[in-house]
Write a protein that holds these residues in place. Structure first.
Motif, PDB file in Angstrom:
ATOM      1  N   HIS A  59       0.819  -1.212   0.000  1.00  0.00           N
ATOM      2  CA  HIS A  59       0.000   0.000   0.000  1.00  0.00           C
ATOM      3  C   HIS A  59       0.851   1.260   0.000  1.00  0.00           C
ATOM      4  CE1 HIS A  59      -2.373   3.244   1.908  1.00  0.00           C
ATOM      5  NE2 HIS A  59      -3.397   2.691   1.258  1.00  0.00           N
ATOM      6  N   PRO A 179      -7.236   9.178  -8.942  1.00  0.00           N
ATOM      7  CA  PRO A 179      -6.985   7.756  -8.660  1.00  0.00           C
ATOM      8  C   PRO A 179      -6.213   7.537  -7.364  1.00  0.00           C
ATOM      9  CG  PRO A 179      -5.514   8.548 -10.380  1.00  0.00           C
ATOM     10  CD  PRO A 179      -6.493   9.651 -10.122  1.00  0.00           C
ATOM     11  N   LEU A 181      -6.714   9.407  -4.517  1.00  0.00           N
ATOM     12  CA  LEU A 181      -7.518   9.778  -3.352  1.00  0.00           C
ATOM     13  C   LEU A 181      -8.030   8.591  -2.543  1.00  0.00           C
ATOM     14  CD1 LEU A 181      -8.602  12.228  -1.844  1.00  0.00           C
ATOM     15  CD2 LEU A 181     -10.634  12.155  -3.319  1.00  0.00           C
ATOM     16  N   PRO A 182      -8.579   7.534  -3.158  1.00  0.00           N
ATOM     17  CA  PRO A 182      -9.050   6.404  -2.337  1.00  0.00           C
ATOM     18  C   PRO A 182      -7.951   5.782  -1.487  1.00  0.00           C
ATOM     19  CG  PRO A 182      -9.955   6.266  -4.544  1.00  0.00           C
ATOM     20  CD  PRO A 182      -8.926   7.335  -4.581  1.00  0.00           C
ATOM     21  N   TYR A 183      -6.726   5.709  -2.010  1.00  0.00           N
ATOM     22  CA  TYR A 183      -5.615   5.141  -1.239  1.00  0.00           C
ATOM     23  C   TYR A 183      -5.222   6.065  -0.094  1.00  0.00           C
ATOM     24  CZ  TYR A 183      -4.932   1.442  -4.676  1.00  0.00           C
ATOM     25  OH  TYR A 183      -5.105   0.339  -5.483  1.00  0.00           O
ATOM     26  N   LEU A 185      -7.264   7.808   1.514  1.00  0.00           N
ATOM     27  CA  LEU A 185      -8.339   7.682   2.495  1.00  0.00           C
ATOM     28  C   LEU A 185      -8.393   6.290   3.128  1.00  0.00           C
ATOM     29  CD1 LEU A 185     -11.180   9.647   0.663  1.00  0.00           C
ATOM     30  CD2 LEU A 185      -9.683  10.437   2.514  1.00  0.00           C
ATOM     31  N   ALA A 187      -8.097   3.112   1.350  1.00  0.00           N
ATOM     32  CA  ALA A 187      -8.474   1.968   0.509  1.00  0.00           C
ATOM     33  C   ALA A 187      -7.261   1.068   0.303  1.00  0.00           C
ATOM     34  CB  ALA A 187      -9.006   2.441  -0.834  1.00  0.00           C
ATOM     35  N   THR A 188      -7.502  -0.228   0.239  1.00  0.00           N
ATOM     36  CA  THR A 188      -6.427  -1.193   0.006  1.00  0.00           C
ATOM     37  C   THR A 188      -6.612  -1.952  -1.301  1.00  0.00           C
ATOM     38  OG1 THR A 188      -7.639  -2.843   1.310  1.00  0.00           O
ATOM     39  CG2 THR A 188      -5.994  -1.503   2.464  1.00  0.00           C
ATOM     40  N   TRP A 191     -10.168  -1.214  -6.962  1.00  0.00           N
ATOM     41  CA  TRP A 191     -11.440  -0.875  -7.598  1.00  0.00           C
ATOM     42  C   TRP A 191     -11.994   0.500  -7.210  1.00  0.00           C
ATOM     43  CZ3 TRP A 191     -15.754   0.042  -4.714  1.00  0.00           C
ATOM     44  CH2 TRP A 191     -15.799  -0.458  -3.417  1.00  0.00           C
ATOM     45  N   PRO A 192     -11.849   0.999  -5.979  1.00  0.00           N
ATOM     46  CA  PRO A 192     -12.351   2.353  -5.710  1.00  0.00           C
ATOM     47  C   PRO A 192     -11.628   3.416  -6.553  1.00  0.00           C
ATOM     48  CG  PRO A 192     -11.990   1.177  -3.651  1.00  0.00           C
ATOM     49  CD  PRO A 192     -11.342   0.382  -4.725  1.00  0.00           C
ATOM     50  N   ALA A 193     -10.317   3.223  -6.722  1.00  0.00           N
ATOM     51  CA  ALA A 193      -9.559   4.158  -7.550  1.00  0.00           C
ATOM     52  C   ALA A 193     -10.014   4.091  -9.000  1.00  0.00           C
ATOM     53  CB  ALA A 193      -8.061   3.853  -7.444  1.00  0.00           C
ATOM     54  N   LEU A 196     -13.482   5.901  -9.323  1.00  0.00           N
ATOM     55  CA  LEU A 196     -13.348   7.358  -9.252  1.00  0.00           C
ATOM     56  C   LEU A 196     -12.659   7.897 -10.498  1.00  0.00           C
ATOM     57  CD1 LEU A 196     -13.915   9.816  -7.510  1.00  0.00           C
ATOM     58  CD2 LEU A 196     -11.702   9.473  -6.392  1.00  0.00           C
TER      59      LEU A 196
END
Length: 246
Positions: A59, A179, A181-183, A185, A187-188, A191-193, A196
């Motif tokens: 991460h 891309p 921002l989720p990390y 916040l 995220a591991t 897919w969220p990246a 977004l």
């Protein structure tokens, strides 16, 4: 549409012809670097991060890669835009100075040249001569007219290198942040990246459509496909060679 221009009274400032409000701004120095910066930031950082994710790293490495890509890309874009626009502006200003010198040395020859330009566009020779004569009464107006007709530039609307650099830097950083921002916040997973970034790609394409003739959905889908293809290629490269490095 024709516009009547009254002869200004001696001593009064010449009226400036107002721009028509139904045309989009195509000469501004901020639009191109802003759009290009946002697109490039989003696509390049998304592709960079998916490539690293494909290499199966931790991460912290993903976050560091995204931050480094954002900072390096934004600075590079700003420097490139500043140099490009400044060089273009300096070239135009040099040509304007050469034209100003020629107007002072050979005003009659420049007047005849301007009249001939209007004749080449279909204006009657006598009328072209009279139009050129009237436009040549004021030195600065004469220079502006020659610049528009001969060089295709407006001396009063040259792009600013500072505006171009700032627009490019800010928009690249915003695009590259999506891309990442989720990390940031917590995220591991990837897919969220991806979600977004996909929303950002479509939105960027749709916004671009407002200054082009394309429909918003076409531009949005096109940009989504291009960005997705770039991310897919780098992810596969990360998968193929990631385990063999280090």
């Amino acid at each position: 549409m024709s516009t009547a221009i009254a002869e200004p009274i001696s001593g009064e400032p010449k009226p400036r012809i107002p721009a028509e409000g139904h045309h989009r701004d195509v000469n501004g120095g901020w639009l191109r670097p802003a759009v290009f910066g946002a697109m490039d930031g989003l696509v390049s950082n998304l592709a960079l991060m998916t490539g690293v994710v494909g290499g199966d790293v931790g991460h912290s490495a993903i976050v560091l890669t995204g931050l480094a890509g954002l900072a390096a890309g934004a600075c590079s874009m700003a420097a490139g835009e500043y140099t490009s626009v400044a060089s273009q502006r300096e070239l135009v200003e040099a040509e304007l100075e050469a034209e100003r010198l020629e107007l002072s040395r050979n005003p009659q020859g420049e007047l005849a040249e301007l009249a001939q330009l209007y004749v080449a566009k279909g204006v009657d020779p006598d009328l072209a001569q009279e139009v050129a004569r009237q436009l040549s009464r004021d030195p600065e107006q004469t220079l502006a007219v020659h610049a528009r007709e001969e060089l295709g530039v407006d001396p009063d609307d040259l792009p600013s290198p500072i505006v171009a650099a700032a627009s490019s830097f800010g928009c690249f950083a915003i695009g590259a942040l999506l891309p990442l921002l989720p990390y940031l916040l917590g995220a591991t997973a990837l897919w969220p990246a991806l979600l977004l970034a996909a929303a950002g790609l479509f939105l960027c394409g749709a916004v671009v459509a407002r200054v082009t003739a394309r429909s918003w959905w076409f531009s949005g889908v096109r940009q989504l496909l291009l960005g997705g293809a770039a991310a897919g290629v780098t992810f596969l490269l990360g998968r193929l060679i990631g385990g063999q490095v280090g």
